[in-house]
Design a protein around this motif. Structure first.
Motif, short mmCIF file in Angstrom:
data_model
loop_
_atom_site.label_atom_id
_atom_site.label_comp_id
_atom_site.label_asym_id
_atom_site.label_seq_id
_atom_site.Cartn_x
_atom_site.Cartn_y
_atom_site.Cartn_z
N UNK A 1 0.84 -1.21 0.00
CA UNK A 1 0.00 0.00 0.00
C UNK A 1 0.86 1.25 0.00
N UNK A 2 1.97 1.21 0.76
CA UNK A 2 2.85 2.37 0.85
C UNK A 2 3.86 2.33 -0.29
N UNK A 3 3.78 3.28 -1.19
CA UNK A 3 4.63 3.26 -2.36
C UNK A 3 5.83 4.17 -2.22
N UNK A 4 5.85 5.05 -1.24
CA UNK A 4 6.95 5.98 -1.08
C UNK A 4 7.90 5.48 -0.01
N UNK A 5 9.20 5.39 -0.33
CA UNK A 5 10.18 4.90 0.64
C UNK A 5 10.32 5.83 1.82
N UNK A 6 10.10 7.12 1.61
CA UNK A 6 10.27 8.09 2.69
C UNK A 6 9.11 8.08 3.67
N UNK A 7 8.11 7.23 3.41
CA UNK A 7 6.96 7.16 4.30
C UNK A 7 6.82 5.74 4.82
N UNK A 14 -8.98 9.86 11.43
CA UNK A 14 -10.34 10.24 11.06
C UNK A 14 -10.35 11.57 10.34
N UNK A 15 -11.32 11.75 9.48
CA UNK A 15 -11.44 13.01 8.75
C UNK A 15 -12.55 13.89 9.32
N UNK A 16 -13.22 13.41 10.33
CA UNK A 16 -14.26 14.20 10.98
C UNK A 16 -13.62 15.41 11.66
N UNK A 99 -3.11 7.15 5.13
CA UNK A 99 -3.80 6.67 3.94
C UNK A 99 -4.85 7.68 3.48
N UNK A 100 -4.82 7.96 2.17
CA UNK A 100 -5.78 8.89 1.60
C UNK A 100 -5.35 10.34 1.65
N UNK A 101 -4.17 10.61 2.24
CA UNK A 101 -3.67 11.97 2.36
C UNK A 101 -2.40 12.15 1.53
N UNK A 102 -2.27 13.30 0.93
CA UNK A 102 -1.05 13.61 0.19
C UNK A 102 -0.05 14.37 1.07
N UNK A 103 -0.56 14.97 2.14
CA UNK A 103 0.33 15.70 3.03
C UNK A 103 1.13 14.74 3.90
#
Length: 210
Positions: A1-7, A14-16, A99-103
């Motif tokens: 799921x994690x494609x970036x080595x730096x992460x 939660x997004x609430x 997950x689901x965040x670009x930041x």
């Protein structure tokens, strides 16, 4: 799921907007602790915001973004970015992927003993090593000066050299002792001394008041 080595880590937050991760303000307890840690960290020669940011992350049940920290601590984006960069370099904050965040999101190192020993090994140990080297250089300079003494210099110059050799030697011994103690601290932290610390704290709390 994690494609970036730096992460390296994958967290779900939660997004609430009512969730702790995106609260609009700090709780009184968080304000008190972050201010105290900020003052302590400043006393040790670090910037106060490093302690404040680490404390907020340490008390947060969720990973926080740089924007979350900027809003909660009312800091500029530049100040947060610079502080996070320094905290990452010291290894007491790490970057995680939500997950689901670009930041980027951040969490604090929670093993306090390991965190303190890491800072000691990278900063205090370097200072002690430099002090030992400087003291040894000063003693060598005194030896050279003693060899170059002339009869016209008189006995007072020799007395001054011997006095300085004795006192610088004492400083050197103290620095070497500090290095041994620091090395022992760092070595202990590698096997995680926190259970021992908790045990000792527990014993001190159970000791009768005299």
């Amino acid at each position: 799921i994690c494609s970036r080595r730096s992460r390296p880590s994958l967290l779900r937050v939660p997004t609430d907007l009512s969730s702790p991760a995106v609260t609009q303000s700090l709780w009184p307890s968080e304000v008190i602790v972050s201010d105290v840690i900020g003052r302590l960290i400043e006393f040790w020669g670090f910037k106060r915001n490093l302690g404040r940011i680490w404390a907020v992350l340490y008390l947060s049940p969720e990973a926080l973004s740089a924007e979350d920290l900027r809003r909660l601590l009312k800091l500029s984006s530049g100040a947060v970015s610079m502080s996070l960069g320094e905290l990452l370099r010291w290894g007491i904050v790490r970057r995680v992927w939500v997950q689901g965040e670009r930041r980027d999101f951040y969490v604090a190192e929670v093993q306090l003993w390991k965190m303190i020993s890491r800072v000691f090994s990278e900063r205090e140990k370097a200072e002690i090593d430099a002090a030992i080297e400087a003291f040894e250089e000063a003693l060598a300079a005194l030896d050279r000066q003693k060899q170059s003494l002339k009869k016209s210099d008189g006995p007072r110059a020799l007395e001054r050299i011997e006095l300085q050799k004795q006192r610088i030697g004492q400083l050197l011994d103290l620095a070497k002792l500090g290095k041994k103690l620091l090395d022992a601290l760092v070595s202990t932290a590698k096997v995680d001394a926190e259970p021992l610390v908790r045990f000792l704290l527990g014993r001190s709390q159970q000791s009768p008041v005299r």
